[in-house]
Every structure is written in C-alpha cells, then in structure tokens.
Design a protein around this motif. Structure first.
Motif, mmCIF file in Angstrom:
data_model
loop_
_atom_site.group_PDB
_atom_site.id
_atom_site.type_symbol
_atom_site.label_atom_id
_atom_site.label_comp_id
_atom_site.label_asym_id
_atom_site.label_seq_id
_atom_site.Cartn_x
_atom_site.Cartn_y
_atom_site.Cartn_z
ATOM 1 N N VAL A 110 0.869 -1.182 0.000
ATOM 2 C CA VAL A 110 0.000 0.000 0.000
ATOM 3 C C VAL A 110 0.903 1.228 0.000
ATOM 4 O O VAL A 110 1.544 1.539 1.007
ATOM 5 N N SER A 111 0.975 1.911 -1.128
ATOM 6 C CA SER A 111 1.761 3.144 -1.208
ATOM 7 C C SER A 111 0.818 4.337 -1.254
ATOM 8 O O SER A 111 -0.366 4.193 -1.547
ATOM 9 N N HIS A 112 1.336 5.498 -0.939
ATOM 10 C CA HIS A 112 0.543 6.741 -0.939
ATOM 11 C C HIS A 112 -0.683 6.602 -0.032
ATOM 12 O O HIS A 112 -1.780 7.057 -0.379
ATOM 13 N N SER A 113 -0.490 5.967 1.112
ATOM 14 C CA SER A 113 -1.595 5.841 2.068
ATOM 15 C C SER A 113 -2.065 7.227 2.498
ATOM 16 O O SER A 113 -1.253 8.111 2.779
ATOM 17 N N PRO A 114 -3.389 7.444 2.548
ATOM 18 C CA PRO A 114 -3.888 8.746 3.014
ATOM 19 C C PRO A 114 -3.653 8.974 4.500
ATOM 20 O O PRO A 114 -3.812 10.083 4.990
ATOM 21 N N LYS A 115 -3.278 7.921 5.195
ATOM 22 C CA LYS A 115 -2.958 8.026 6.620
ATOM 23 C C LYS A 115 -1.487 7.705 6.804
ATOM 24 O O LYS A 115 -0.980 6.734 6.239
ATOM 25 N N MET A 116 -0.796 8.524 7.570
ATOM 26 C CA MET A 116 0.629 8.300 7.786
ATOM 27 C C MET A 116 0.841 7.038 8.623
ATOM 28 O O MET A 116 0.015 6.711 9.471
ATOM 29 N N PRO A 117 1.982 6.362 8.387
ATOM 30 C CA PRO A 117 2.972 6.595 7.344
ATOM 31 C C PRO A 117 2.452 6.141 5.977
ATOM 32 O O PRO A 117 1.548 5.301 5.909
ATOM 33 N N PRO A 118 3.036 6.640 4.899
ATOM 34 C CA PRO A 118 2.456 6.425 3.570
ATOM 35 C C PRO A 118 2.692 5.043 2.981
ATOM 36 O O PRO A 118 1.991 4.654 2.052
ATOM 37 N N LEU A 119 3.687 4.309 3.492
ATOM 38 C CA LEU A 119 3.986 2.972 2.978
ATOM 39 C C LEU A 119 3.504 1.926 3.971
ATOM 40 O O LEU A 119 3.842 1.981 5.165
ATOM 41 N N ARG A 120 2.730 0.943 3.471
ATOM 42 C CA ARG A 120 2.143 -0.061 4.351
ATOM 43 C C ARG A 120 2.054 -1.402 3.624
ATOM 44 O O ARG A 120 2.176 -1.479 2.403
ATOM 45 N N LEU A 121 1.781 -2.430 4.398
ATOM 46 C CA LEU A 121 1.445 -3.747 3.880
ATOM 47 C C LEU A 121 0.093 -4.136 4.459
ATOM 48 O O LEU A 121 -0.235 -3.765 5.585
ATOM 49 N N SER A 122 -0.682 -4.890 3.697
ATOM 50 C CA SER A 122 -2.016 -5.267 4.165
ATOM 51 C C SER A 122 -2.419 -6.616 3.602
ATOM 52 O O SER A 122 -2.062 -6.971 2.473
ATOM 53 N N LEU A 123 -3.167 -7.374 4.395
ATOM 54 C CA LEU A 123 -3.863 -8.520 3.831
ATOM 55 C C LEU A 123 -4.874 -8.001 2.821
ATOM 56 O O LEU A 123 -5.394 -6.890 2.955
ATOM 57 N N THR A 124 -5.155 -8.797 1.805
ATOM 58 C CA THR A 124 -6.090 -8.384 0.759
ATOM 59 C C THR A 124 -7.520 -8.751 1.131
ATOM 60 O O THR A 124 -7.758 -9.633 1.971
ATOM 61 N N LEU A 125 -8.464 -8.098 0.469
ATOM 62 C CA LEU A 125 -9.872 -8.417 0.716
ATOM 63 C C LEU A 125 -10.195 -9.888 0.453
ATOM 64 O O LEU A 125 -10.861 -10.530 1.284
ATOM 65 N N PRO A 126 -9.779 -10.459 -0.684
ATOM 66 C CA PRO A 126 -10.116 -11.863 -0.918
ATOM 67 C C PRO A 126 -9.603 -12.788 0.177
ATOM 68 O O PRO A 126 -10.297 -13.729 0.580
ATOM 69 N N PHE A 127 -8.391 -12.534 0.669
ATOM 70 C CA PHE A 127 -7.838 -13.396 1.711
ATOM 71 C C PHE A 127 -8.552 -13.173 3.042
ATOM 72 O O PHE A 127 -8.834 -14.132 3.768
ATOM 73 N N ILE A 128 -8.831 -11.923 3.365
ATOM 74 C CA ILE A 128 -9.571 -11.643 4.593
ATOM 75 C C ILE A 128 -10.919 -12.357 4.579
ATOM 76 O O ILE A 128 -11.346 -12.953 5.578
ATOM 77 N N GLN A 129 -11.594 -12.321 3.444
ATOM 78 C CA GLN A 129 -12.926 -12.905 3.348
ATOM 79 C C GLN A 129 -12.914 -14.431 3.368
ATOM 80 O O GLN A 129 -13.961 -15.055 3.549
ATOM 81 N N GLN A 130 -11.741 -15.038 3.208
ATOM 82 C CA GLN A 130 -11.612 -16.483 3.363
ATOM 83 C C GLN A 130 -11.431 -16.888 4.822
ATOM 84 O O GLN A 130 -11.592 -18.058 5.175
#
Length: 292
Positions: free
Chosen positions: A215-235
């Motif tokens: 996740v780059s250019h996050s609107p919330k600081m800090p701007p660089l992040r990693l995230s689980l994806t929606l498809p994986f979360i929904q599993q």
C-alpha cells in the motif's frame, strides 16, 4: 440505550457455500457499555475461541490488529486468566496490516503487539518466538526511505508483500482450509480497515491467491504499508471488527447500513463462518434507530 449487550442480525449459520452477499447479510453486532468492557470481552472471546478451535484442529492462526482499541485488546488478553487454558505452541500470530517502517519504529503494529502481550508469552516460555509472524520491515534508513522515488518504494513494497504471501502459503499449506482462523480488525473514521482505504488501488485486488498487497501513498501516515487483501480476509473463518469511541460512530453506521460499498472498505469485512462487529456504546451511537 441501557448498559447491556445487544445482538443485531444474529445468525448461527455455518454454511460454507454462502457467497459474499450472504455473508454480509448475516453479520452480527455486539454492543458493550464502554471501551473497557469492550476490550475485555473481545480478549476473552478471542482466547476462548482459540481454545475451542484447538480441540478440533492441530493449530490455530490468528491475525492481530493495531490501533488503540486493538492494542488494548491485547493488553486485556495479557492479564486474562483464560490464557491458562491455551496451548500456545499450537497458536500462530500474524498481522492484518503493518506500517512499512524500520523494525524498531514505535509505529509498527508488531512492536506494539509484542509490548502489549506477545513478548510476555515468549518470556514466560508459553509461546515460541517462531510463532510470531511479523510483516517485513523497511530495512533502509528512514532518511533514505523518505526521499526514495515512488517507483523504488513500490518495488520494495511488492517484494515485501510477496515474502509475507509466501510465508502464509507455506505455513497454512497443510491445513484443510488454507486460511486464517481468526482475524481482528479496527475501523478508521474514514471507514478503512487493515490498510485498505477508500478509493485506493489496494482495494482492487481480486486474486484469491494474492494474500498480501503493498500500500503506497496511504492517506494516513505513514504512507507505505502492507495489508492482507480483501479476498484473503474474506476467506478467514472468523472476522471480528472492533470499534470504540464517538469518532468511529459514522464509519460503523455506514459499514453496517451499506454493505459492499466501495466508498467504505470496512463494509466488505466478512468471514467464512462469522462476521462479528464488537463496538462500545459510543461507536454504536449512530445506529440507535435499529433499536427503536
């Protein structure tokens, strides 16, 4: 509203063939009188659910969340007597998202989670260190990361996401369902959860085999992040959303009233077996009409 617990859209359905729309339609909500009761209840529910699952399967995989309420849940877990019923060597802890900063940064969810609970389990010989699966950290000095070109940051984020994706794939490969058992998430005032923000490219991942995204250019600081994806979360079998405070009331209201709305990422939060929102009275305040 009295100081009590309410269930909304309660369902005991365990039908694994239901699609996303059905999963969203059978969401549950529990409303607690205040934040302290909320975080204590979430911690207790998590520990009891882990214990219950361990009677039926070899290991349990749990994704933790950061944020004030999320870390307070872990602090509550650290003093709960329910810890005593869990075989922690059979429990593995993951993270739903992470701030892509240096390993020792106080911004990291993993560092906060360790200080709140996990390191204590390790020190007391209850949890093996290797059962804590942190998302990768930025190995560059902060000054270098701050001035790096966007393309460089994207490449580094993509590589970090791929490493965590591979780690999940290997670790979950022997399970009957190759997914997490429990995932905890907070919700932001803008309706985001994990590091999935409104109108952000990370919301456009639809590949079920891509478990993690940069996740780059996050609107919330800090701007660089990693995230689980929606498809994986929904599993994930049990997806639990936790919200506290008046600042979250509008976001909770929107997510519940407008399921599957692209403007509200948390409205897509759904679990394979259960989608449970646990909120305090203040976070519920915009939902009062449900009880009238």
């Amino acid at each position: 509203m009295n100081d009590s617990i309410f269930y909304i859209n309660h369902s005991d359905s365990d039908d694994s063939d239901e699609g996303l729309k059905e999963a969203l339609a059978r969401r549950e909500m529990v409303v607690y009188p205040d934040k302290q009761i909320l975080v204590t209840a979430v911690a207790t529910r998590m520990l009891l659910k882990i214990s219950d699952l361990l009677t039926r399967q070899e290991r349990v995989d749990v994704a933790l969340t950061g944020g004030t309420a999320g870390i307070d849940v872990l602090k509550a877990a650290s003093v709960s007597t329910a810890q005593g019923i869990i075989e922690f060597p059979r429990v593995h802890f993951w993270f739903g998202d992470e701030r892509f900063v240096q390993q020792d940064s106080d911004d990291r969810n993993a560092k906060q989670a360790r200080e709140a609970w996990l390191d204590g389990l390790v020190r007391n010989g209850l949890l093996p260190e290797e059962n804590i699966h942190e998302m990768p950290a930025d190995t560059r000095p902060r000054r270098e990361a701050d001035v790096a070109p966007a393309r460089t940051n994207d490449e580094i984020l993509d590589a970090a996401a791929e490493r965590y994706n591979d780690e999940l794939s290997v670790a979950l490969g022997n399970k009957e369902r190759k997914t997490l058992d429990i995932a905890l998430f907070g919700v932001g005032p803008d309706g985001h959860f994990a590091s999935l923000f409104p109108h952000h490219h990370a919301m456009q991942v639809h590949d079920p085999n891509q478990r993690v995204t940069g996740v780059s250019h996050s609107p919330k600081m800090p701007p660089l992040r990693l995230s689980l994806t929606l498809p994986f979360i929904q599993q994930t079998n049990y997806v639990w959303m936790v919200a506290s405070g008046l600042s979250k009331a509008d976001a909770v209201h929107s997510a519940i009233e407008r399921p599957g709305d692209p403007d509200i990422p948390s409205s897509f939060a759904a679990g394979h077996r259960q989608t449970l929102w646990m909120v305090d009275r203040n976070a519920f305040s915009a939902q009062q009409h449900i009880l009238s």
